[in-house]
Design a protein around this motif. Sequence first.
Motif, short mmCIF file in Angstrom:
data_model
loop_
_atom_site.label_atom_id
_atom_site.label_comp_id
_atom_site.label_asym_id
_atom_site.label_seq_id
_atom_site.Cartn_x
_atom_site.Cartn_y
_atom_site.Cartn_z
N ILE A 151 -6.89 -11.76 -6.91
CA ILE A 151 -7.22 -10.63 -6.57
C ILE A 151 -8.79 -10.47 -7.25
O ILE A 151 -9.14 -10.76 -8.09
N TYR A 154 -12.74 -8.01 -2.97
CA TYR A 154 -12.12 -6.24 -2.13
C TYR A 154 -11.30 -6.96 -0.93
O TYR A 154 -10.28 -6.53 -0.71
N ASP A 155 -12.06 -7.67 -0.78
CA ASP A 155 -11.41 -9.09 0.30
C ASP A 155 -10.21 -9.17 0.17
O ASP A 155 -9.30 -9.12 0.66
N ASP A 156 -9.76 -10.28 -1.04
CA ASP A 156 -8.85 -10.38 -1.32
C ASP A 156 -7.51 -9.28 -1.44
O ASP A 156 -6.24 -9.64 -1.11
N LEU A 157 -8.10 -8.16 -2.10
CA LEU A 157 -7.50 -7.13 -1.75
C LEU A 157 -6.89 -6.82 -0.35
O LEU A 157 -5.68 -6.23 0.02
N LYS A 158 -7.59 -7.15 0.69
CA LYS A 158 -7.01 -6.38 1.65
C LYS A 158 -6.07 -7.59 1.97
O LYS A 158 -4.83 -7.54 2.95
N LYS A 159 -6.77 -8.86 2.29
CA LYS A 159 -6.06 -9.48 2.79
C LYS A 159 -4.01 -9.85 2.17
O LYS A 159 -2.86 -10.04 2.45
N VAL A 161 -1.86 -6.69 1.05
CA VAL A 161 -1.83 -5.92 1.60
C VAL A 161 -1.52 -6.70 2.91
O VAL A 161 -0.18 -5.71 3.55
N LYS A 162 -2.69 -6.57 3.82
CA LYS A 162 -2.23 -7.76 5.07
C LYS A 162 -0.62 -8.39 5.04
O LYS A 162 -0.20 -8.31 6.00
N SER A 163 -0.64 -9.03 4.47
CA SER A 163 -0.04 -10.56 4.60
C SER A 163 1.05 -9.83 3.26
O SER A 163 2.37 -10.20 3.55
N MET A 168 0.33 -0.86 -0.97
CA MET A 168 -0.43 0.45 -1.49
C MET A 168 -0.73 1.41 -2.26
O MET A 168 -0.45 1.98 -2.78
#
Length: 176
Positions: A151, A154-159, A161-163, A168
């Motif tokens: 990570i 921020y985009d890495d964090l979103k990916k 969580v999404k995967s 969270m």
Amino acid sequence: MKNLNPDIDISFYIADGTKELFQQYIENRVKTTIRNYSIHLQIGSDIGERMIQSFKELFEKGYKKVIIIGSDILGDLSYNITLGFEYLNKRSYVIGPSYDGGFYLIGSSNNFDPDLFEEIRWSSNQVFWKLKENLHKKLYSYWILEQLMDIDYYDDLKKAVKSGLLDMKILNEEYY
């Protein structure tokens, strides 16, 4: 770091002057899983210099195998650390590549050759490949571990969580 061999010494190298805060975190949150540890400040102007200095310091203390890992990795680090130490019985180096083109783990047996970091542009997507190229040029034996996610943004964090790699609820815990 669940299920990590209790005979492994852990040296934390932190980049800034928050040594006391980090010490409190270890004592309050993970003391049951980490027994033999020390905390040091990193020395060097970039990540490569800091890793070289850490390897040098630990080998000078008499360690025969050293593994350095990042602190922003998602995955089973205990398994990969244990596996990495096993491979260092047979190979000179072990590397754990990350999905962004870098690496989350690097280990060395008996010594570390600082020339392996020559011409590496840190924080680029070519770090892992350049390191591999340098290992080939020097004819070092190495083993590659599984690829994991780190990570950095921020985009890495979103990916993550999404995967489903990161829950969270963990982010809502009070750590200090």
